[in-house]
Design a protein around this motif. Sequence first.
Motif, PDB file in Angstrom:
ATOM      1  N   GLY A 147      23.047  26.174  44.947  1.00 15.01           N
ATOM      2  CA  GLY A 147      22.075  26.728  44.009  1.00 15.01           C
ATOM      3  C   GLY A 147      22.553  27.973  43.276  1.00 15.01           C
ATOM      4  N   GLU A 148      23.862  28.300  43.384  1.00 15.78           N
ATOM      5  CA  GLU A 148      24.403  29.455  42.633  1.00 15.78           C
ATOM      6  C   GLU A 148      24.803  29.007  41.235  1.00 15.78           C
ATOM      7  N   TRP A 149      24.565  29.882  40.234  1.00 17.36           N
ATOM      8  CA  TRP A 149      25.055  29.574  38.893  1.00 17.36           C
ATOM      9  C   TRP A 149      26.488  30.063  38.747  1.00 17.36           C
ATOM     10  N   ILE A 150      27.359  29.093  38.427  1.00 20.38           N
ATOM     11  CA  ILE A 150      28.803  29.323  38.382  1.00 20.38           C
ATOM     12  C   ILE A 150      29.281  29.012  36.964  1.00 20.38           C
ATOM     13  N   THR A 151      30.270  29.769  36.479  1.00 21.34           N
ATOM     14  CA  THR A 151      30.869  29.471  35.176  1.00 21.34           C
ATOM     15  C   THR A 151      32.383  29.402  35.314  1.00 21.34           C
ATOM     16  N   LEU A 152      32.981  28.387  34.673  1.00 23.38           N
ATOM     17  CA  LEU A 152      34.442  28.342  34.551  1.00 23.38           C
ATOM     18  C   LEU A 152      34.819  29.437  33.569  1.00 23.38           C
ATOM     19  N   ARG A 153      35.691  30.342  33.957  1.00 24.13           N
ATOM     20  CA  ARG A 153      35.919  31.526  33.125  1.00 24.13           C
ATOM     21  C   ARG A 153      36.338  31.158  31.697  1.00 24.13           C
ATOM     22  N   PRO A 154      35.660  31.745  30.690  1.00 26.27           N
ATOM     23  CA  PRO A 154      36.053  31.521  29.303  1.00 26.27           C
ATOM     24  C   PRO A 154      37.100  32.533  28.844  1.00 26.27           C
ATOM     25  N   GLU A 155      37.307  33.596  29.610  1.00 22.39           N
ATOM     26  CA  GLU A 155      38.276  34.644  29.252  1.00 22.39           C
ATOM     27  C   GLU A 155      38.578  35.423  30.523  1.00 22.39           C
ATOM     28  N   GLY A 156      39.554  36.325  30.458  1.00 21.99           N
ATOM     29  CA  GLY A 156      40.034  36.945  31.678  1.00 21.99           C
ATOM     30  C   GLY A 156      39.524  38.346  31.975  1.00 21.99           C
ATOM     31  N   THR A 157      39.081  39.060  30.937  1.00 25.92           N
ATOM     32  CA  THR A 157      38.787  40.479  31.113  1.00 25.92           C
ATOM     33  C   THR A 157      37.599  40.736  32.053  1.00 25.92           C
ATOM     34  N   ALA A 158      36.537  39.951  31.874  1.00 26.03           N
ATOM     35  CA  ALA A 158      35.336  40.188  32.681  1.00 26.03           C
ATOM     36  C   ALA A 158      35.643  40.010  34.164  1.00 26.03           C
ATOM     37  N   GLY A 159      36.427  38.985  34.507  1.00 27.11           N
ATOM     38  CA  GLY A 159      36.777  38.756  35.908  1.00 27.11           C
ATOM     39  C   GLY A 159      37.622  39.887  36.475  1.00 27.11           C
ATOM     40  N   VAL A 160      38.549  40.411  35.656  1.00 25.84           N
ATOM     41  CA  VAL A 160      39.379  41.534  36.110  1.00 25.84           C
ATOM     42  C   VAL A 160      38.495  42.756  36.386  1.00 25.84           C
ATOM     43  N   CYS A 161      37.526  43.010  35.526  1.00 26.50           N
ATOM     44  CA  CYS A 161      36.630  44.162  35.739  1.00 26.50           C
ATOM     45  C   CYS A 161      35.733  43.936  36.952  1.00 26.50           C
ATOM     46  N   ARG A 162      35.282  42.704  37.127  1.00 25.24           N
ATOM     47  CA  ARG A 162      34.491  42.374  38.318  1.00 25.24           C
ATOM     48  C   ARG A 162      35.333  42.625  39.568  1.00 25.24           C
ATOM     49  N   ALA A 163      36.604  42.230  39.514  1.00 25.49           N
ATOM     50  CA  ALA A 163      37.499  42.412  40.661  1.00 25.49           C
ATOM     51  C   ALA A 163      37.797  43.896  40.904  1.00 25.49           C
ATOM     52  N   LEU A 164      37.946  44.647  39.836  1.00 25.04           N
ATOM     53  CA  LEU A 164      38.212  46.085  39.957  1.00 25.04           C
ATOM     54  C   LEU A 164      37.093  46.761  40.745  1.00 25.04           C
ATOM     55  N   VAL A 165      35.860  46.446  40.352  1.00 21.07           N
ATOM     56  CA  VAL A 165      34.709  47.055  41.014  1.00 21.07           C
ATOM     57  C   VAL A 165      34.568  46.499  42.433  1.00 21.07           C
ATOM     58  N   GLY A 166      34.666  45.179  42.564  1.00 29.75           N
ATOM     59  CA  GLY A 166      34.461  44.531  43.858  1.00 29.75           C
ATOM     60  C   GLY A 166      35.488  44.941  44.904  1.00 29.75           C
ATOM     61  N   ASN A 167      36.685  45.287  44.470  1.00 34.11           N
ATOM     62  CA  ASN A 167      37.733  45.694  45.412  1.00 34.11           C
ATOM     63  C   ASN A 167      37.848  47.207  45.544  1.00 34.11           C
ATOM     64  N   GLY A 168      36.855  47.908  45.037  1.00 31.55           N
ATOM     65  CA  GLY A 168      36.832  49.361  45.205  1.00 31.55           C
ATOM     66  C   GLY A 168      37.985  50.083  44.529  1.00 31.55           C
ATOM     67  N   LEU A 169      38.462  49.549  43.410  1.00 31.98           N
ATOM     68  CA  LEU A 169      39.633  50.146  42.764  1.00 31.98           C
ATOM     69  C   LEU A 169      39.277  51.108  41.631  1.00 31.98           C
ATOM     70  N   THR A 170      37.969  51.357  41.444  1.00 30.97           N
ATOM     71  CA  THR A 170      37.601  52.231  40.329  1.00 30.97           C
ATOM     72  C   THR A 170      37.995  53.681  40.601  1.00 30.97           C
ATOM     73  N   GLN A 171      38.332  53.984  41.869  1.00 36.67           N
ATOM     74  CA  GLN A 171      38.795  55.337  42.187  1.00 36.67           C
ATOM     75  C   GLN A 171      40.320  55.424  42.174  1.00 36.67           C
ATOM     76  N   SER A 172      40.994  54.291  41.940  1.00 36.63           N
ATOM     77  CA  SER A 172      42.464  54.292  41.922  1.00 36.63           C
ATOM     78  C   SER A 172      42.953  53.907  40.525  1.00 36.63           C
ATOM     79  N   LEU A 173      42.702  54.803  39.607  1.00 40.95           N
ATOM     80  CA  LEU A 173      43.074  54.510  38.226  1.00 40.95           C
ATOM     81  C   LEU A 173      44.298  55.326  37.838  1.00 40.95           C
ATOM     82  N   PRO A 174      45.105  54.938  36.897  1.00 45.82           N
ATOM     83  CA  PRO A 174      44.913  53.713  36.125  1.00 45.82           C
ATOM     84  C   PRO A 174      45.327  52.461  36.893  1.00 45.82           C
ATOM     85  N   GLN A 175      44.752  51.338  36.507  1.00 49.98           N
ATOM     86  CA  GLN A 175      45.206  50.033  36.953  1.00 49.98           C
ATOM     87  C   GLN A 175      45.799  49.328  35.737  1.00 49.98           C
ATOM     88  N   LYS A 176      46.983  48.800  35.928  1.00 51.02           N
ATOM     89  CA  LYS A 176      47.662  48.096  34.829  1.00 51.02           C
ATOM     90  C   LYS A 176      47.839  46.644  35.250  1.00 51.02           C
TER      91      LYS A 176
END
Length: 411
Positions: A74-103
């Motif tokens: 019952g989860e709504w899932i999308t096949l990614r249409p682009e890469g940036t949103a997933g990278v930002c989701r991963a940045l936040v989800g992996n606690g990397l917003t305090q380890s910048l810059p990320q390249k």
Amino acid sequence: MAAPQAVRGTRDLIGEEQRRHQHVVDTARRIAAIYGFDEWVTPIIEPTAVFARSLGDTSDVVTKEMYSFEDRGGEWITLRPEGTAGVCRALVGNGLTQSLPQKVFYAGPMFRYERPQKGRYRQFHQIGLELIGPSEPLADAEVIACGWAVLQALGVSDATVLELNTLGDKPSRDAYRAALIGYFSEHREQLSPDSQARLDRNPLRILDSKDEGDRRLVGSAPTIGPYLTESAAIFYRDLQAHLHRLAVPFRENPRIVRGLDYYGHTAFEFVTNALGSQGTVMGGGRYDGLVEEMGGPSTPAVGWAAGIERLAMLLPQAPAAPVGIAVIPVGESTESAGLEVLQALRGAGLRAEMSYRGNLKRRLERANRIGARAAVILGETEIAAGIANVKDLTSGTQTEVPLSGLVAHFS
Ligand code: ATP
Ligand code: MG
């Protein structure tokens, strides 16, 4: 039963097409590493909210192009249409917003429900870069310079032009938006239905319309220049100065707004006229608000994405097919000697193959067909004498080589 067909808008990558594709990815990965970017691999499926939230509800991608489905839980899932949103989701989800810059560098498939045509598919592939953290225009310039370096390394930079624009900061965009609303409202009935909807919600997006009628109106629409705040104008001026210093040629195009809603300041595209109407090979810009949309702290970022299929089509020549060595045992009794030679060559890192059946003639034909550079012919008498006949398949010359010296002969 009729043979099943590939899904409309998807393609099989085989032979030369796969080699072109791989060459684009390998080259981009190498250049990105030189510029200090590390590769991230994020999932191809994401919660639908990752894109619905970030791309903006007026983007074509969200309104018309997403492949979304409800999974068995019952989860709504999308096949990614682009890469940036997933990278930002991963940045936040992996606690990397305090380890910048990320390249970040990434490569992989993307999915959009579009009308398939040359250079436009429903499953396509992108390479991309994200530089998350810095707010300085030098970051934008370096990201663009890396993109330019990828195009140069691929040998396609002569066929492409960098078109550059600024979308300013929020006050600039608000003032510009008001000017666009004023202009387009006067021509509302000439706008396409899509653009009439954009006029109310996000008039900047009209500048990106592919509709012929819209494009004519866009031609005389106001440009953002006069509406830039002083600091936004300085940002844009600094970016241009950095690009000059980095020897990246560009031309300004005030119509570049990018298809997605999350851009501010820098917007750019590398375009070509060698691919018909699918002329944009790489596009990107600054998206300072996106990480916050993903639930992280306010975090500046800039990046680009490029279509691998379009770059692969532009390559001046296809990468050569790999060539190997064909091992040919003559008669069954020599097969085990053949296997030893085969594994010795492979052990030394040489591409080598042995076909499973056939006489000398048939096996030589096959060796030629697979583009082998040489054949190692193993007859009983030769093996007894500890040698092999090595036939150079390009020149046709044949030489005797001791079995113990075969690896050295080819290395
Ligand atoms: P377009 O204007 O061609 O639809 P876009 O603005 O939607 O492109 P982006 O979202 O910026 O494209 O994606 C970056 C790059 O990915 C594009 O410049 C293009 O090279 C490639 N790309 C986008 N959509 C497709 C597709 N459906 N098939 C193949 N390549 C694509
Ligand atoms: Mg598009």
